[in-house]
Design a protein around this motif. Structure first.
Motif, PDB file in Angstrom:
ATOM      1  N   GLN A  18       0.238 -15.908  -3.658  1.00 53.22           N
ATOM      2  CA  GLN A  18       0.471 -14.471  -3.551  1.00 53.22           C
ATOM      3  C   GLN A  18       1.191 -14.201  -2.233  1.00 53.22           C
ATOM      4  OE1 GLN A  18      -0.089 -12.052  -5.775  1.00 53.22           O
ATOM      5  NE2 GLN A  18       0.874 -10.615  -4.356  1.00 53.22           N
ATOM      6  N   TYR A  69       4.677  -8.268   0.833  1.00 52.05           N
ATOM      7  CA  TYR A  69       5.922  -7.580   0.522  1.00 52.05           C
ATOM      8  C   TYR A  69       6.371  -6.726   1.707  1.00 52.05           C
ATOM      9  CZ  TYR A  69       5.434  -9.173  -4.272  1.00 52.05           C
ATOM     10  OH  TYR A  69       5.337  -9.965  -5.384  1.00 52.05           O
ATOM     11  N   ARG A  90       4.971   4.174  -1.916  1.00 53.17           N
ATOM     12  CA  ARG A  90       5.330   4.881  -3.137  1.00 53.17           C
ATOM     13  C   ARG A  90       6.851   4.988  -3.213  1.00 53.17           C
ATOM     14  NH1 ARG A  90       3.687  11.078  -4.922  1.00 53.17           N
ATOM     15  NH2 ARG A  90       3.870  10.772  -7.169  1.00 53.17           N
ATOM     16  N   GLU A 146       6.267   2.007 -12.401  1.00 55.88           N
ATOM     17  CA  GLU A 146       5.495   0.843 -11.995  1.00 55.88           C
ATOM     18  C   GLU A 146       5.333   0.869 -10.480  1.00 55.88           C
ATOM     19  OE1 GLU A 146       7.232  -2.712 -13.447  1.00 55.88           O
ATOM     20  OE2 GLU A 146       7.113  -2.120 -15.551  1.00 55.88           O
ATOM     21  N   ALA A 147       4.161   1.230 -10.019  1.00 52.85           N
ATOM     22  CA  ALA A 147       3.894   1.324  -8.587  1.00 52.85           C
ATOM     23  C   ALA A 147       2.951   0.204  -8.164  1.00 52.85           C
ATOM     24  CB  ALA A 147       3.289   2.671  -8.238  1.00 52.85           C
ATOM     25  N   ARG A 148       3.267  -0.448  -7.032  1.00 48.29           N
ATOM     26  CA  ARG A 148       2.398  -1.486  -6.512  1.00 48.29           C
ATOM     27  C   ARG A 148       1.290  -0.828  -5.701  1.00 48.29           C
ATOM     28  NH1 ARG A 148       5.998  -4.413  -4.580  1.00 48.29           N
ATOM     29  NH2 ARG A 148       6.073  -5.957  -6.240  1.00 48.29           N
ATOM     30  N   HIS A 183      -2.877  -1.495  -4.219  1.00 48.17           N
ATOM     31  CA  HIS A 183      -3.513  -2.219  -3.120  1.00 48.17           C
ATOM     32  C   HIS A 183      -3.015  -3.660  -3.050  1.00 48.17           C
ATOM     33  CE1 HIS A 183      -6.641  -3.664  -0.412  1.00 48.17           C
ATOM     34  NE2 HIS A 183      -6.876  -4.639  -1.289  1.00 48.17           N
ATOM     35  N   THR A 184      -2.599  -4.081  -1.863  1.00 46.43           N
ATOM     36  CA  THR A 184      -2.248  -5.486  -1.636  1.00 46.43           C
ATOM     37  C   THR A 184      -3.312  -6.157  -0.780  1.00 46.43           C
ATOM     38  OG1 THR A 184      -0.894  -4.845   0.269  1.00 46.43           O
ATOM     39  CG2 THR A 184       0.225  -5.081  -1.852  1.00 46.43           C
TER      40      THR A 184
END
Length: 281
Positions: free
Chosen positions: A60, A63, A211, A264-266, A268-269
């Motif tokens: 993983q 970003y 966002r 398509e939103a990323r 929690h990382t």
């Protein structure tokens, strides 16, 4: 996006056609090049941001939103000596190297030998081998090498049990140096903070949520009105007939630019915990 090593005689084949490398050589970055079908691609200069989007995922990765935040809060500047554990896919390492260039250096460690070797090959491929040294080491169990004691400006930890490496990180950092620990779970953050208090001050934890908005051009048919929009609709176009009278034409098409959140939103990382090495008298 695709990372391509350009060489005379090679081709890139995809659904848009066949692209000859020989037609790319000598062209400036940003150029549009065409395939045998008449489709095109753009030639873009390699950057850490683009590399993050195209690299092979061995683990993983971090970003752009997290990476930019890490570099700012770790205060990495040209000339910085940075320690990292673990290397993973090398997404963050690539950006750390650019921030520390040209006179700084990144020493990155991974316990997995094959993963470290793959990362080393990637840094050679992207021209970063003079700025990055990859080592194989279990930082959680062994700590950082003693040769870096008191020398590091910044340290980044991406480990399942970062609290096991915090005492070693404290020895490596110069006074007032900074450390960052990336953890996906809040329980990891809590335990890390307990250990950090012994050696560090100014402990802070952040969650970076990005966002993104899509910007698109669209067309919309206007409502037919009385010609001047007095009934709340958009004015309709008029045309003059041969007898001199005016009639309403068909509804005009209105062009507009639309901004809306990406579907398509990323989310929690992970959590980023920062702390500053305090001077122990």
């Amino acid at each position: 996006m695709k990372a391509v090593t350009v060489s005379e005689g090679s081709v890139l084949q995809n659904r848009f056609g066949v692209f000859k490398h020989s037609e790319w050589i000598g062209k400036p970055f940003g150029s549009k090049v065409f395939s045998s079908k008449g489709s095109f691609v753009y030639l873009l200069a390699p950057t850490p941001e683009l590399w993050t989007l195209v690299l092979n995922h061995r683990t993983q990765i971090l970003y752009i939103a997290d990476i930019s935040f890490v570099i700012m809060y770790l205060e990495i500047v040209p000339g910085s000596l940075v320690l990292e554990s673990g290397t993973g896919s090398g997404s963050l390492t690539t950006s750390l190297a650019r921030a520390a260039a040209p006179s700084g250096h990144v020493y990155t460690f991974d316990f997995h030998e094959q993963r470290a070797a793959s990362a080393r090959d990637d840094f050679e491929r992207t021209g970063l081998s003079s700025l990055v040294t990859v080592g194989v080491r279990d930082i959680q169990g062994e700590g950082f090498p003693d040769e870096f004691i008191g020398m590091a400006d910044s340290i980044f930890l991406d480990l399942p049990q970062p609290w096991l490496a915090i005492s070693s990180a404290a020895k490596m950092l110069r006074h007032d140096g900074t450390v960052c620990s990336f953890s996906p779970c809040i329980e990891q953050v809590q335990r890390s903070c307990e250990t950090l208090r012994t050696y560090f001050t100014d402990i802070r934890t952040f969650e970076v949520l990005l966002r993104t908005f899509e910007i698109r051009e669209g067309k919309m048919e206007s409502l037919r009105g009385d010609g001047n929009g007095s009934n709340g609709s958009l004015p309709s176009k008029r045309r003059q007939c041969s007898d001199g009278n005016y009639v309403l034409s068909s509804n005009p098409s209105i062009s507009f630019v639309m901004a809306r959140p990406c579907s398509e939103a990323r989310g929690h990382t992970g959590y980023l915990t920062f702390a500053r090495r305090k001077c122990v008298s």
